[in-house]
Design a protein around this motif. Sequence first.
Motif, mmCIF file in Angstrom:
data_model
loop_
_atom_site.group_PDB
_atom_site.id
_atom_site.type_symbol
_atom_site.label_atom_id
_atom_site.label_comp_id
_atom_site.label_asym_id
_atom_site.label_seq_id
_atom_site.Cartn_x
_atom_site.Cartn_y
_atom_site.Cartn_z
ATOM 1 N N GLU A 250 73.010 91.504 10.558
ATOM 2 C CA GLU A 250 72.716 93.110 10.243
ATOM 3 C C GLU A 250 71.842 93.693 10.102
ATOM 4 N N ARG A 253 71.303 96.133 13.132
ATOM 5 C CA ARG A 253 72.187 96.790 12.156
ATOM 6 C C ARG A 253 71.515 97.742 11.714
ATOM 7 N N GLY A 254 70.908 97.699 10.587
ATOM 8 C CA GLY A 254 69.925 98.565 9.459
ATOM 9 C C GLY A 254 69.080 99.302 10.202
ATOM 10 N N ARG A 257 71.042 101.971 12.469
ATOM 11 C CA ARG A 257 71.254 103.101 11.100
ATOM 12 C C ARG A 257 70.236 104.094 10.863
ATOM 13 N N ARG A 258 69.225 103.260 11.108
ATOM 14 C CA ARG A 258 68.173 104.384 10.589
ATOM 15 C C ARG A 258 68.087 105.411 11.269
ATOM 16 N N HIS A 259 68.346 105.541 12.400
ATOM 17 C CA HIS A 259 68.071 106.268 13.542
ATOM 18 C C HIS A 259 69.122 107.227 13.665
ATOM 19 N N GLY A 260 69.976 107.313 12.861
ATOM 20 C CA GLY A 260 71.836 107.824 12.131
ATOM 21 C C GLY A 260 71.072 109.230 11.364
ATOM 22 N N GLN A 261 69.935 108.902 10.507
ATOM 23 C CA GLN A 261 69.642 109.602 9.374
ATOM 24 C C GLN A 261 68.694 110.445 9.829
#
Lengths: 262, 306
Positions: A250, A253-254, A257-261
């Motif tokens: 988890e 993944r977090g 994810r930070r790299h997507g925004q």
Amino acid sequence: MATTLAKAADGAEVVEHAARIEHVSKSFAGPAGPQLVLDDITLDVAPGEFVTLLGASGCGKSTLLNLVAGLDAPTAGNITTNGRPALMFQEHALFPWLTAGKNIELALRLRGVAKSERRDRAEELLELVRLKGAYGKRVHELSGGMRQRVALARALAQDSQILLMDEPFAALDAITRDVLHDELTRIWRETQLSVLFVTHNVREAVRLAERVVLLSSRPGRVAHEWRVDIPQPRRIEDAAVAELSVEITEQLRGEIRRHGQH
Amino acid sequence: MASTETKADAADQPVKDSTGGDMAGLEAGLDALETTAHSGRPGFRQTFVEKILPPLVAIALVLVVWQALISFKVVTDPSKLPSPSDVWGEVKNAWLEGTLLGYIWTSVSRGLVGFLFALVIGTPLGLLVARVKFVRAAIGPILSGLQSLPSVAWVPPAVIWLGLNNSMMFAVILLGAVPSIANGLVSGVDQVPPLFLRAGRTMGATGLRGTWHIVMPAALPGYLAGLKQGWAFSWRSLMAAEIIASSPDLGIGLGQLLENGRTASSMSMVFLAIFLILFVGIAIDLLIFSPLERWVLRSRGLLVKS
């Protein structure tokens, strides 16, 4: 590479740590100027400790391992190890012009072991990785799992205080990997070796380690740490292993994810 | 650290739990399954059919066509094309006179001595070019350029510098073979996987120890290919030198034999010399270099049996 030893009051040498990574940063020249790969990493590996470094692609975990191995120099910060570390790669890196036994003997020879002792020591190490009788085998005659076991025996032949492992089981099938996890845990407990093990496989990290260190990506920073108190021998399918894996995944993944925004 | 105690306890006694035993059995099973069975060496019959018969058929075909050219009067002038039997007669004469082996030995001994010199010079030169950046930038391009220079070009200056003697022959062989041997080693070293060098460095094989234990053995296949080509160049250079620079003091090698045949207008002697030159080249390759190359590749699992 400096060997850091502390003198105790009674004069006996007390080793504080197998590897100490202090405020280490590393940047490489990129097309748009220097690119920071590792940012201010601080991490200690205690003698006899098993630590896994976990991270997504691009977190610089292999770069960090190369720095600890002394194959590359950090841009900033300081790394000390207790003696020269042994390093195991994802590819077995065994020399195809030597037999399995002679590969191990080469490591012994480079460490200065007398010729008369090398053969016996190599046979012992092969027995330790349960490959008795493979002494005269050529590398191409061994299966992938057997090659990694010979590579492990060769790394052990260096008699280092710390073993660095760069995703050594990533290219193996699941069952072979299970078996090798078991071998590695057994050997680690028998030899009291420190291990710094890099992987992107969360379950593997939890299955093996006493401590899991999660690196964030681009640049790599220590994002989180877990102490794993599940008693060994563990199995990768153990409920406790699965439970902790879920939590770590988890978090991982977090980080990704930070790299997507932006 | 709760896990430390467990670990210390376990280290004292051998790990004997149900899981461990389980895994050991699994491991033995995997090892047995994944070890490939090795087929033995092929029998003589198979070797004969696959390896020996085809070249024999090719040679027989050439002889048939050759004889046909004579028999069907396509070529009638024996000074242009002697018959196979004329050339065979020449071989027999030379054998009966006891000169045949002398011709061959004169050239082969020169060629091999020259080649060994080239080996001794070309190997360290190749290592220097491969490992030292400055040396590579300085002479690397010249070394590969020299390979394309026909070694015949070295015969006139060698004769002027050294005169008509054996040293001149060796000089021409060296200039022909050293670049090949050095270049072979350079490309062999360039193709060493970086992983081997890294593995070697973590084991403490750096500098000369790294060169001896890791770089040289890893570069061996490329080096051998260079040696093979180096021998071909040695032999060619020597023949060029022997044809151009013949002198009674030098003894008759295969090159002189060819030149003698030309001056005597004896086409069968010319053919004899050409066949012997070809024969020696092939024999050295088949007897020395090919087995060596196959042995190296097979021991590394690089030779795929077809």
